[in-house]
Design a protein around this motif. Structure first.
Motif, PDB file in Angstrom:
ATOM      1  N   TYR A  47      65.545  24.431  34.966  1.00 14.48           N
ATOM      2  CA  TYR A  47      65.154  25.768  35.418  1.00 14.48           C
ATOM      3  C   TYR A  47      65.485  27.079  35.144  1.00 14.48           C
ATOM      4  CZ  TYR A  47      61.162  22.654  37.632  1.00 14.48           C
ATOM      5  OH  TYR A  47      60.174  22.474  38.077  1.00 14.48           O
ATOM      6  N   ARG A  48      67.019  26.479  34.714  1.00 11.38           N
ATOM      7  CA  ARG A  48      68.072  27.804  35.273  1.00 11.38           C
ATOM      8  C   ARG A  48      67.229  28.478  33.774  1.00 11.38           C
ATOM      9  NH1 ARG A  48      74.472  27.554  35.042  1.00 11.38           N
ATOM     10  NH2 ARG A  48      75.315  30.145  34.954  1.00 11.38           N
ATOM     11  N   GLY A  66      64.736  28.362  32.190  1.00 14.39           N
ATOM     12  CA  GLY A  66      63.441  28.434  32.053  1.00 14.39           C
ATOM     13  C   GLY A  66      63.029  27.580  31.003  1.00 14.39           C
ATOM     14  N   LYS A  81      65.459  23.935  42.516  1.00 16.73           N
ATOM     15  CA  LYS A  81      64.789  25.350  43.779  1.00 16.73           C
ATOM     16  C   LYS A  81      66.884  25.646  43.022  1.00 16.73           C
ATOM     17  CE  LYS A  81      65.062  26.893  48.222  1.00 16.73           C
ATOM     18  NZ  LYS A  81      64.171  26.760  49.437  1.00 16.73           N
ATOM     19  N   GLN A 115      66.546  27.529  39.527  1.00 18.67           N
ATOM     20  CA  GLN A 115      65.566  28.808  39.763  1.00 18.67           C
ATOM     21  C   GLN A 115      66.324  30.237  40.665  1.00 18.67           C
ATOM     22  OE1 GLN A 115      62.076  27.048  42.107  1.00 18.67           O
ATOM     23  NE2 GLN A 115      61.084  26.462  40.389  1.00 18.67           N
ATOM     24  N   ARG A 138      68.129  31.504  38.324  1.00 15.97           N
ATOM     25  CA  ARG A 138      68.127  32.205  37.010  1.00 15.97           C
ATOM     26  C   ARG A 138      67.363  32.999  38.130  1.00 15.97           C
ATOM     27  NH1 ARG A 138      65.430  31.807  31.706  1.00 15.97           N
ATOM     28  NH2 ARG A 138      63.032  33.262  32.365  1.00 15.97           N
ATOM     29  N   SER A 139      67.371  33.845  38.777  1.00 19.74           N
ATOM     30  CA  SER A 139      65.986  34.679  39.230  1.00 19.74           C
ATOM     31  C   SER A 139      67.779  35.529  39.714  1.00 19.74           C
ATOM     32  CB  SER A 139      66.037  34.474  41.016  1.00 19.74           C
ATOM     33  OG  SER A 139      64.741  34.146  40.379  1.00 19.74           O
TER      34      SER A 139
END
Length: 64
Positions: A10-11, A13, A50, A53, A56-57
């Motif tokens: 997730y980090r 993508g 989560k 994510q 990454r954000s």
């Protein structure tokens, strides 16, 4: 560890991040253990997603 792989997927993508998460959860649900242990493992998997994510954000906000 699988949770670290989920977080990294997730980090960064990766396109298979959701698939990795769902396969992990399915494996946990098909595994053995008490209901409490199974619920804990499922929560850990979703928490790892989560967290990835969020990382990454945060990284994307720093780049802007």
């Amino acid at each position: 560890m699988t949770y670290e792989k989920i977080e990294a997927a997730y980090r960064y993508g990766r396109p298979d991040a959701d698939l990795l998460l769902h396969e992990t959860v399915r494996g946990v649900l098909e595994g053995t253990g008490t209901d409490k242990e199974i619920l804990y493992r499922v929560r850990c998997a979703y928490a790892a997603a989560k967290s990835g994510q969020a990382l990454r954000s945060a990284e994307m906000r720093q780049e802007v």
